[in-house]
Design an enzyme around this catalytic site. Structure first.
Site: not given
Ligand SMILES: [Zn+2]
Ligand SMILES: [Zn+2]
Length: 306
Positions: A63, A65, A67-68, A140, A211, A269
């Protein structure tokens, strides 16, 4: 070429920075393929440390986000610096194409190599002679996907010597046997296993959730997998928080692994809220024994069983 699969965890933290864990990134190496699942902030540094080449790479985003994905531009820019001309493929959910174009625009960046983007909305994404990659929606973010990679078993080799010895005439009969069909010669049945050499017949199946909260869909998708890599952001006592932020506790992860009857579970994670990771692990193992927490730099190897 070896049919062993290597999995290297580059980043195993949830979003907020930690000293001993970087943000999400994980490499799967199989035959000539290098697949990078998610690309958190420090990914290119981790790749250098773990000796993962920047040249031949497929980037797969669960996805979008931050942090990814924060490491994406860094890596793409480095490829220009290093004069790498091999194309790169980026797979991700709907909006990935816009996302990448907007980043290129913001940085005034022009890649000196081909960037191929594949947006997934679930189902089969890639198929080649070595594996099939497909995805399934996860609850998510707006659009999140889990991925499943299933390797293809080696084709069994036709043993010419054996076939000749058994007086199987070349041509149609050979073809039938190669395709798994028995033939009859002078009243004697010759079955494919009589003339095909035994090689590894099983495949490897791995599932990466990205996630995710606890989700029945993951159980279906991960049925009997050799490896499940599952979100385990929170410790058992943070269940409420896990539900609220659409993540999992390590208990959720173990329960999914158990219900899906996977062979092995790696939990990742990981948030700082796990005050005592050993205790969290003990609780998870009470539900599903073959599980562990990922660490940055953790390497595991999988081999299909005969
Ligand atoms: Zn994450
Ligand atoms: Zn996420």
């Amino acid at each position: 070429m070896s049919n062993e699969m290597s999995i290297i965890f580059l980043g195993t933290s949830s979003a907020p920075p930690q000293s001993n864990r970087k943000q999400s990134a994980m490499v799967v190496k199989y035959k000539s393929h290098t697949l990078l699942f998610d690309i958190g902030e420090a990914t290119q540094y981790q790749m250098i440390d773990q000796k993962i080449k920047f040249t031949k790479l497929t980037i797969i985003l669960t996805h979008l986000h931050s942090d990814h994905t924060l490491g994406l531009m860094g890596l793409l820019i480095t490829r220009n610096f290093r004069n790498i001309k091999t194309p790169i493929t980026i797979i991700g959910p709907v909006w990935t194409s816009n996302f990448v174009s907007l980043l290129f625009l913001a940085y005034r960046f022009k890649p000196e190599y081909e960037v191929k983007i594949i947006e997934t909305s679930g189902g089969k994404i890639l198929e080649n002679k070595d594996f099939v990659l497909d995805s399934f929606p996860i609850t998510h973010s707006d659009t999140s996907f889990g991925y499943r990679l299933v390797t293809k078993p080696k084709r069994r080799k036709f043993n010419v010597e054996k076939a000749t010895k058994m007086n199987v005439p070349r041509g149609e009969m050979w073809k039938k046997l190669q395709n798994g069909i028995s033939v009859e010669i002078n009243g004697k049945i010759i079955s494919p296993s009589d003339v095909l050499d035994k090689v590894d017949e099983n495949n490897l199946k791995i599932v990466i959730t990205g996630d995710t909260p606890f989700d029945e869909k993951v159980i279906d998708f991960a049925k009997n997998a050799d490896l499940l890599v599952h979100d385990a952001t929170y410790p058992p006592y943070e269940e409420e928080r896990a539900r609220k932020y659409l993540h999992s506790t390590c208990i959720d992860a173990a329960q999914v692994a158990k219900k899906a009857k996977v062979k092995r579970l790696i939990m990742t994670h990981i948030s700082e809220l796990h005050k005592n990771l050993e205790e969290s692990l003990r609780d998870s193992r009470e539900i599903f024994s073959n599980c562990e927490f990922a660490e940055d730099g953790l390497r595991i190897k999988l081999k299909p069983k005969d």
